[in-house]
Design an enzyme around this catalytic site. Structure first.
Site, PDB file in Angstrom:
ATOM      1  N   GLY A  12      35.704  35.927  37.348  1.00 24.63           N
ATOM      2  CA  GLY A  12      36.662  36.205  38.907  1.00 24.63           C
ATOM      3  C   GLY A  12      35.718  35.584  39.901  1.00 24.63           C
ATOM      4  O   GLY A  12      34.629  35.366  39.981  1.00 24.63           O
ATOM      5  N   ARG A  82      37.572  31.166  22.040  1.00 26.56           N
ATOM      6  CA  ARG A  82      38.946  31.368  21.666  1.00 26.56           C
ATOM      7  C   ARG A  82      39.635  30.258  23.120  1.00 26.56           C
ATOM      8  O   ARG A  82      40.539  31.013  23.446  1.00 26.56           O
ATOM      9  CB  ARG A  82      39.465  32.869  21.670  1.00 26.56           C
ATOM     10  CG  ARG A  82      39.099  33.693  22.646  1.00 26.56           C
ATOM     11  CD  ARG A  82      39.478  35.043  22.638  1.00 26.56           C
ATOM     12  NE  ARG A  82      39.033  35.947  23.510  1.00 26.56           N
ATOM     13  CZ  ARG A  82      39.486  36.984  23.678  1.00 26.56           C
ATOM     14  NH1 ARG A  82      40.316  37.541  23.064  1.00 26.56           N
ATOM     15  NH2 ARG A  82      38.988  37.968  24.809  1.00 26.56           N
ATOM     16  N   GLY A 117      30.152  37.073  35.620  1.00 31.75           N
ATOM     17  CA  GLY A 117      30.068  38.697  35.297  1.00 31.75           C
ATOM     18  C   GLY A 117      29.911  38.872  33.761  1.00 31.75           C
ATOM     19  O   GLY A 117      29.405  38.366  33.115  1.00 31.75           O
ATOM     20  N   ASP A 118      30.437  40.348  33.236  1.00 28.85           N
ATOM     21  CA  ASP A 118      30.266  40.660  32.181  1.00 28.85           C
ATOM     22  C   ASP A 118      30.716  39.663  30.974  1.00 28.85           C
ATOM     23  O   ASP A 118      29.945  39.477  30.019  1.00 28.85           O
ATOM     24  CB  ASP A 118      30.853  42.017  31.912  1.00 28.85           C
ATOM     25  CG  ASP A 118      32.131  42.063  32.095  1.00 28.85           C
ATOM     26  OD1 ASP A 118      32.612  41.204  32.810  1.00 28.85           O
ATOM     27  OD2 ASP A 118      32.834  43.115  31.634  1.00 28.85           O
ATOM     28  N   THR A 141      29.404  39.921  40.171  1.00 28.66           N
ATOM     29  CA  THR A 141      30.898  40.634  40.204  1.00 28.66           C
ATOM     30  C   THR A 141      31.020  41.544  41.506  1.00 28.66           C
ATOM     31  O   THR A 141      30.091  42.309  41.932  1.00 28.66           O
ATOM     32  CB  THR A 141      30.755  41.499  39.117  1.00 28.66           C
ATOM     33  OG1 THR A 141      31.937  42.434  38.956  1.00 28.66           O
ATOM     34  CG2 THR A 141      29.577  42.511  38.874  1.00 28.66           C
ATOM     35  N   ASP A 143      32.242  44.159  41.545  1.00 27.16           N
ATOM     36  CA  ASP A 143      32.902  45.395  40.878  1.00 27.16           C
ATOM     37  C   ASP A 143      31.140  46.208  41.156  1.00 27.16           C
ATOM     38  O   ASP A 143      31.112  47.358  40.917  1.00 27.16           O
ATOM     39  CB  ASP A 143      33.246  45.360  39.623  1.00 27.16           C
ATOM     40  CG  ASP A 143      34.537  44.764  39.506  1.00 27.16           C
ATOM     41  OD1 ASP A 143      35.272  44.681  40.514  1.00 27.16           O
ATOM     42  OD2 ASP A 143      35.016  44.160  38.469  1.00 27.16           O
ATOM     43  N   ASP A 145      29.194  46.502  38.708  1.00 19.09           N
ATOM     44  CA  ASP A 145      29.134  47.379  37.376  1.00 19.09           C
ATOM     45  C   ASP A 145      28.245  46.984  36.294  1.00 19.09           C
ATOM     46  O   ASP A 145      28.528  47.241  35.102  1.00 19.09           O
ATOM     47  CB  ASP A 145      30.609  47.695  36.999  1.00 19.09           C
ATOM     48  CG  ASP A 145      31.172  46.414  36.430  1.00 19.09           C
ATOM     49  OD1 ASP A 145      30.749  45.161  36.669  1.00 19.09           O
ATOM     50  OD2 ASP A 145      32.571  46.489  35.826  1.00 19.09           O
ATOM     51  N   MET A 185      39.714  47.215  44.073  1.00 17.38           N
ATOM     52  CA  MET A 185      39.273  46.574  42.604  1.00 17.38           C
ATOM     53  C   MET A 185      38.005  47.578  42.334  1.00 17.38           C
ATOM     54  O   MET A 185      37.755  48.637  42.999  1.00 17.38           O
ATOM     55  CB  MET A 185      38.899  45.291  42.913  1.00 17.38           C
ATOM     56  CG  MET A 185      40.068  44.352  43.102  1.00 17.38           C
ATOM     57  SD  MET A 185      39.819  42.668  42.924  1.00 17.38           S
ATOM     58  CE  MET A 185      41.401  41.767  42.640  1.00 17.38           C
ATOM     59  N   ARG A 187      37.532  47.879  38.574  1.00 17.67           N
ATOM     60  CA  ARG A 187      37.864  48.142  37.188  1.00 17.67           C
ATOM     61  C   ARG A 187      37.623  49.551  36.891  1.00 17.67           C
ATOM     62  O   ARG A 187      38.078  50.386  37.410  1.00 17.67           O
ATOM     63  CB  ARG A 187      37.190  47.058  36.389  1.00 17.67           C
ATOM     64  CG  ARG A 187      37.765  45.563  36.399  1.00 17.67           C
ATOM     65  CD  ARG A 187      37.163  44.720  35.284  1.00 17.67           C
ATOM     66  NE  ARG A 187      37.316  45.299  33.917  1.00 17.67           N
ATOM     67  CZ  ARG A 187      38.833  45.319  33.326  1.00 17.67           C
ATOM     68  NH1 ARG A 187      39.758  44.498  33.891  1.00 17.67           N
ATOM     69  NH2 ARG A 187      38.969  45.842  32.151  1.00 17.67           N
ATOM     70  N   GLU A 238      41.439  50.957  41.322  1.00 18.40           N
ATOM     71  CA  GLU A 238      42.292  50.626  40.300  1.00 18.40           C
ATOM     72  C   GLU A 238      42.127  51.362  38.975  1.00 18.40           C
ATOM     73  O   GLU A 238      43.222  51.074  38.118  1.00 18.40           O
ATOM     74  CB  GLU A 238      42.424  48.941  40.124  1.00 18.40           C
ATOM     75  CG  GLU A 238      41.019  48.623  39.439  1.00 18.40           C
ATOM     76  CD  GLU A 238      41.000  47.049  39.572  1.00 18.40           C
ATOM     77  OE1 GLU A 238      41.988  46.514  39.951  1.00 18.40           O
ATOM     78  OE2 GLU A 238      39.969  46.444  39.196  1.00 18.40           O
ATOM     79  N   LEU A 289      42.167  39.798  48.179  1.00 20.86           N
ATOM     80  CA  LEU A 289      41.543  39.697  49.554  1.00 20.86           C
ATOM     81  C   LEU A 289      40.194  40.243  49.434  1.00 20.86           C
ATOM     82  O   LEU A 289      39.112  39.629  50.113  1.00 20.86           O
ATOM     83  CB  LEU A 289      42.128  40.757  50.545  1.00 20.86           C
ATOM     84  CG  LEU A 289      43.679  40.124  50.910  1.00 20.86           C
ATOM     85  CD1 LEU A 289      44.184  41.580  51.748  1.00 20.86           C
ATOM     86  CD2 LEU A 289      43.248  38.994  51.741  1.00 20.86           C
ATOM     87  N   GLN A 290      39.778  41.022  48.536  1.00 24.72           N
ATOM     88  CA  GLN A 290      38.406  41.340  48.249  1.00 24.72           C
ATOM     89  C   GLN A 290      37.462  40.433  47.641  1.00 24.72           C
ATOM     90  O   GLN A 290      36.165  40.440  47.613  1.00 24.72           O
ATOM     91  CB  GLN A 290      38.380  42.788  47.303  1.00 24.72           C
ATOM     92  CG  GLN A 290      38.990  43.884  48.003  1.00 24.72           C
ATOM     93  CD  GLN A 290      39.722  44.890  46.940  1.00 24.72           C
ATOM     94  OE1 GLN A 290      38.809  45.860  46.782  1.00 24.72           O
ATOM     95  NE2 GLN A 290      40.791  44.503  46.462  1.00 24.72           N
ATOM     96  N   ARG A 291      38.038  39.411  46.921  1.00 20.51           N
ATOM     97  CA  ARG A 291      37.480  38.503  46.344  1.00 20.51           C
ATOM     98  C   ARG A 291      37.023  37.205  47.326  1.00 20.51           C
ATOM     99  O   ARG A 291      36.255  36.231  47.149  1.00 20.51           O
ATOM    100  CB  ARG A 291      38.028  37.791  45.157  1.00 20.51           C
ATOM    101  CG  ARG A 291      38.008  38.825  44.162  1.00 20.51           C
ATOM    102  CD  ARG A 291      38.502  38.084  42.889  1.00 20.51           C
ATOM    103  NE  ARG A 291      38.613  39.113  41.756  1.00 20.51           N
ATOM    104  CZ  ARG A 291      37.598  39.664  40.819  1.00 20.51           C
ATOM    105  NH1 ARG A 291      36.508  39.113  41.187  1.00 20.51           N
ATOM    106  NH2 ARG A 291      37.843  40.350  40.049  1.00 20.51           N
TER     107      ARG A 291
END
Length: 392
Positions: A12, A82, A117-118, A141, A143, A145, A185, A187, A238, A289-291
């Site tokens: 993201g 994948r 991120g992760d 991220t 987040d 986190d 946001m 997660r 969220e 908007l937060q990104r």
């Protein structure tokens, strides 16, 4: 001897990505290295597109550190293990990791700086196992986190954006005497909700770490009504869940997507508040908007520090790793540390305690600094309104 490195951005969007790219490129060129940019995560190495890999020079990274987004593009659906490939008229998850490694070898890349991120960090570790020579991961991220680092760039900007939105919702909530429920946001971690809720003066903050009792939330709103505060701001992460309930998803995980898409908890909370208290209630989802937007000063400096540190570790060490902030120092830690667990808000956090002392309701069983019983207000206050319906 390092002669050529590559850099990509995956997952993201987050404010500060361009600052890291600029720092990596400028500091690498200062060492006499050539720098390649891989477009859209690993897609630039997988698709047969001549523009999938670009050369980064001083002109291409000039004046980008204050810009949001990423000049290299990003994706959260480009997992090379994948990857969606057409077979018999339909897209099929296909392992093309071998092609990624082969293309990097053909390009003469000595080390890869993977910003993500992760999910992106996990991909880096898997590619190392498959034979990629060297990866320096830069954690990103909004987040905040990731377990391997104390802070990630993009978080401060996301909190600033959410706080500004909460500030604006205060005026309309007060004008219409409404309850406004704001979904942010994060997660399964409540960092954005907690920090923006405190900074924005929210009355209720609901985070994943503390399953909430909706009746406790309604008690807070009823108490405000008694005290002639006939509006309320509720900030909900969220990933927040009700006691005994589960997280709310808009979209489940799929064959090309590892995680489901959280969303919808604000609408559910708003519905319950209006049903139980009779208060007119509205929900709003801040979403992407937060990104977006330019990174704030702290994110710019952090991103530039991490980018320059990545090239230092490439020059001064021979191992792969994650560039992490520990305290105020930058360290190179094992890549696996970055995704060992989700970094959640500690229940003994002083920030959480600050919220409680300020009277914020977290919807749990801990005592708040307000009295939830509907006792009559002092004579100096105007009479409070009778609720239109629901428990009183």
């Amino acid at each position: 001897m390092i002669r050529r490195i590559a850099v990509n951005t995956g997952g993201g969007d987050a404010p500060g990505l361009n600052a890291v790219i600029r720092a990596v490129a400028i500091s690498a060129m200062g060492r006499g290295w050539e720098v390649l940019g891989i477009r859209y995560g690993y897609r630039g190495l997988i698709e047969d597109d001549p523009a999938g890999v670009v050369s980064l020079d001083r002109n291409s990274v000039r004046g980008i550190h204050h810009l949001g987004g990423t000049i290299l593009g990003s994706t959260n659906r480009g997992d090379p293990f994948r990857y969606p490939m057409m077979k018999d008229g339909q897209l099929v998850p296909t392992d093309v990791s071998g092609k990624v490694i082969r293309r990097l070898e053909e390009l003469g890349v000595d080390a890869l700086v993977a910003i993500g991120g992760d999910g992106s960090i996990k991909l880096s570790a898997k590619l190392l196992e498959r034979g990629l020579p060297r990866v320096i991961a830069v954690p990103k991220t909004i987040d905040n986190d990731l377990s391997g680092t104390d802070q990630t760039f993009g978080f401060d900007t996301a909190v600033a954006t959410a706080t500004e939105a909460i500030d604006k919702l205060h005026t309309t909530a007060q004008a219409h005497e409404r309850v406004m429920v704001v979904e942010v946001m994060g997660r399964h971690a409540g960092w954005i909700a907690l920090y923006s809720g405190i900074a924005g003066g929210a009355d209720v903050v609901l985070i994943p770490e503390l399953p909430f009792d909706i009746e406790r939330v309604c008690d807070k709103i009823r108490w405000r009504e008694v005290m002639n505060r006939r509006f309320a701001i509720v900030v909900v992460a969220e990933g927040a869940t009700e006691v005994g309930g589960a997280a709310v998803f808009k979209e489940g995980a799929g064959q090309f997507k590892e995680h489901g898409q959280l969303g919808g908890i604000a609408e559910r909370v708003a519905h319950e508040i209006q049903l139980r208290t009779g208060k007119e209630t509205r929900s709003i989802v801040l979403g992407h908007l937060q990104r977006g937007g330019s990174p704030v000063m702290t994110d710019r400096v952090l991103a530039l520090r991490l980018g320059c540190a990545a090239t230092r570790f490439i020059a001064d060490t021979t191992t792969s790793g994650l560039v992490a902030i520990r305290g105020n120092a930058i360290q190179l830690v094992p890549i696996a540390d970055g995704t060992a667990r989700i970094r959640t808000v500690p229940l003994d956090s002083d920030v959480l305690l600050t919220g409680r002392q300020l009277g914020i309701c977290f919807g749990d069983e801990q005592p708040e600094s307000f009295e939830p019983s509907l006792t009559p207000p002092p004579p100096s206050l105007p009479p409070y309104r009778v609720f239109k319906g629901g428990p009183a």
